[in-house]
Design an enzyme around this catalytic site. Structure first.
Site, PDB file in Angstrom:
ATOM      1  N   CYS A 189      43.930  37.040  24.770  1.00  9.84           N
ATOM      2  CA  CYS A 189      44.206  35.978  23.802  1.00  9.84           C
ATOM      3  C   CYS A 189      45.084  34.905  24.439  1.00  9.84           C
ATOM      4  O   CYS A 189      45.984  34.366  23.798  1.00  9.84           O
ATOM      5  CB  CYS A 189      44.827  36.530  22.528  1.00  9.84           C
ATOM      6  SG  CYS A 189      46.307  37.525  22.782  1.00  9.84           S
ATOM      7  N   GLY A 248      42.520  46.503  15.412  1.00  6.60           N
ATOM      8  CA  GLY A 248      41.525  45.671  14.751  1.00  6.60           C
ATOM      9  C   GLY A 248      40.161  45.740  15.404  1.00  6.60           C
ATOM     10  O   GLY A 248      39.129  45.805  14.723  1.00  6.60           O
ATOM     11  N   LYS A 249      40.121  45.735  16.727  1.00 15.39           N
ATOM     12  CA  LYS A 249      38.827  45.796  17.415  1.00 15.39           C
ATOM     13  C   LYS A 249      38.216  47.185  17.319  1.00 15.39           C
ATOM     14  O   LYS A 249      36.987  47.330  17.254  1.00 15.39           O
ATOM     15  CB  LYS A 249      38.991  45.337  18.866  1.00 15.39           C
ATOM     16  CG  LYS A 249      39.336  43.862  18.998  1.00 15.39           C
ATOM     17  CD  LYS A 249      39.455  43.425  20.450  1.00 15.39           C
ATOM     18  CE  LYS A 249      39.780  41.937  20.562  1.00 15.39           C
ATOM     19  NZ  LYS A 249      41.095  41.589  19.981  1.00 15.39           N
ATOM     20  N   PRO A 263      46.639  46.708  18.080  1.00 15.29           N
ATOM     21  CA  PRO A 263      46.968  47.429  16.841  1.00 15.29           C
ATOM     22  C   PRO A 263      45.790  48.098  16.150  1.00 15.29           C
ATOM     23  O   PRO A 263      45.976  48.747  15.126  1.00 15.29           O
ATOM     24  CB  PRO A 263      47.557  46.330  15.964  1.00 15.29           C
ATOM     25  CG  PRO A 263      46.858  45.094  16.394  1.00 15.29           C
ATOM     26  CD  PRO A 263      46.682  45.243  17.884  1.00 15.29           C
ATOM     27  N   ASP A 292      40.651  45.017  26.103  1.00 13.37           N
ATOM     28  CA  ASP A 292      41.370  43.922  25.450  1.00 13.37           C
ATOM     29  C   ASP A 292      42.775  43.923  26.049  1.00 13.37           C
ATOM     30  O   ASP A 292      43.694  44.518  25.510  1.00 13.37           O
ATOM     31  CB  ASP A 292      41.385  44.133  23.939  1.00 13.37           C
ATOM     32  CG  ASP A 292      41.995  42.952  23.200  1.00 13.37           C
ATOM     33  OD1 ASP A 292      41.709  41.805  23.584  1.00 13.37           O
ATOM     34  OD2 ASP A 292      42.757  43.180  22.252  1.00 13.37           O
ATOM     35  N   ASP A 298      48.271  55.956  30.431  1.00 12.31           N
ATOM     36  CA  ASP A 298      48.293  54.719  31.201  1.00 12.31           C
ATOM     37  C   ASP A 298      46.840  54.347  31.479  1.00 12.31           C
ATOM     38  O   ASP A 298      46.117  55.093  32.156  1.00 12.31           O
ATOM     39  CB  ASP A 298      49.062  54.939  32.508  1.00 12.31           C
ATOM     40  CG  ASP A 298      49.249  53.664  33.312  1.00 12.31           C
ATOM     41  OD1 ASP A 298      48.408  52.740  33.180  1.00 12.31           O
ATOM     42  OD2 ASP A 298      50.219  53.574  34.078  1.00 12.31           O
TER      43      ASP A 298
END
Length: 363
Positions: free
Chosen positions: A291, A170-171, A168, A237, A219
């Site tokens: 994660c 954040g990084k 989304p 990520d 992609d």
């Protein structure tokens, strides 16, 4: 090729709509009561049983305490990443008055002065700030472990940087707290999540800096072919099985489907990582993160890329791990180029896997 596993897996963590500690601003007793109600209704036995078997084998005795945190939302913590582009007088002193302290020590190998993040041992979080067009947010709420990939990447001013699976956002926002890239490419394949990414960037980054950012919906497995040896730094990520969210799937049938698709994720992750290697210039470095606790999605993917790409070598990040060992708990026995953050009460960060690689010659 539009591979079905990629967008489906990438959405899996967000689709549940269950962020840690939803009851912002409540006292710990209220937070625990509300979270316990969620626990009774929403913890997914199918997923928990699957994790119980897998992670008992992979983590040994550590799994018991990790499981206790993952299934107890009332003990989850949120860090506060300040936005250097929207200074708020008195915010840092207010955070200190609420028990927050700097989350990362100054002795880290890489910690830019403009990068300011605060955490506290107590669970809960600050109120989230709403998106308002034309007005920048003052802070971003996040799991502090999610900043470790950014600090491991060590972005410098003027570099060409690719955030391969950026939503989304954040990084991406955290990278821009650290440095001002000469070119910053934020990519997100899924259409809905790409719009989320764009809104996040608009909420935190002013117009002059936004002009340095390109947002795409490619992609990620094709970017290496489209832009070979172009980037100095790449963050992968990767889409993953997102243990923390999957445990709270309210639909057992959906959970079973996810667990079946989980077997395909390591292949997608490897393809994304190989594309990242192709996109790196010789001498450039990349960071891979997830994660999840799953070895198949973490160390096994890194080992496969190292064995199949002779021009890629591991980079030691043990200095960073030692520097943050007071704030985070790590799985023992990892290689020097990788780390795995294990949630525990009082340090409920993670799960977060981080590995760093360097490209030493052309593909």
């Amino acid at each position: 090729m539009r591979g079905p596993a990629l967008p489906l897996a990438r959405r899996a963590g967000a689709a549940l709509g269950l962020g840690p500690g939803r009851a912002a601003g409540r006292d710990p007793g209220q937070l625990q009561k509300k979270a316990e109600g969620k626990l009774q209704k929403q913890i997914c036995r199918v997923v928990l049983d699957h994790f119980e078997k897998q992670y008992t084998a992979e983590l040994g005795d550590a799994w018991s305490s990790v499981r206790d945190v993952l299934t107890s939302p009332w003990c989850w913590q949120h860090a506060v990443l300040l936005n250097r582009f929207s200074q708020s007088p008195g915010l840092e002193s207010s955070l200190a008055g609420q028990g927050y302290h700097p989350a990362f020590p100054a002795a880290l190998p890489y910690l830019p002065a403009a990068f300011r993040c605060y955490s506290r041992a107590a669970p809960g979080r600050l109120p989230a700030q709403k998106h308002q067009p034309g007005r920048l947010k003052e802070y971003y709420l996040l799991n502090a472990a999610s900043l470790l990939p950014v600090l491991a990447l060590e972005v410098r001013d003027g570099q060409r940087v690719l955030d391969l699976c950026a939503a989304p956002g954040g990084k991406s926002v955290a990278i821009l707290q650290c440095a001002c890239p000469g070119y910053f490419h934020c990519n997100e394949y899924d259409d809905l999540r790409s719009r989320w990414l764009e809104q996040t960037i608009e909420s935190f980054i002013p117009d002059p800096v936004i002009n340095l950012i390109t947002v795409s919906k490619l992609d990620g497995r094709q970017i290496g072919d489209l832009q070979p040896e172009f980037y100095d730094k790449v963050l992968v990520d990767a889409p993953c099985s997102n243990d923390r969210s999957w445990l709270f799937s309210a639909d057992p049938q959906q959970a079973v489907l996810r667990l079946m698709q989980r077997k395909e994720l390591s292949s997608v992750q490897f393809q994304l990582l190989r594309s990242a290697v192709e996109a790196l210039r010789p001498g450039g470095s990349l960071v891979y993160s997830t994660c999840t606790l799953s070895r198949a999605e973490n160390s096994d993917v890194i080992n496969l890329i190292l064995s199949s790409c002779s021009n890629v070598v591991p980079v030691d990040i043990s200095g960073m791990a030692r520097g943050v060992s007071q704030e985070f708990t790590f799985l023992s026995g990892m290689q020097q180029h990788e780390l795995l953050v294990l949630p525990e009460k009082g340090r409920a960060w993670g799960p977060m896997y981080v590995a760093k690689l360097k490209k030493v010659s052309s593909s």
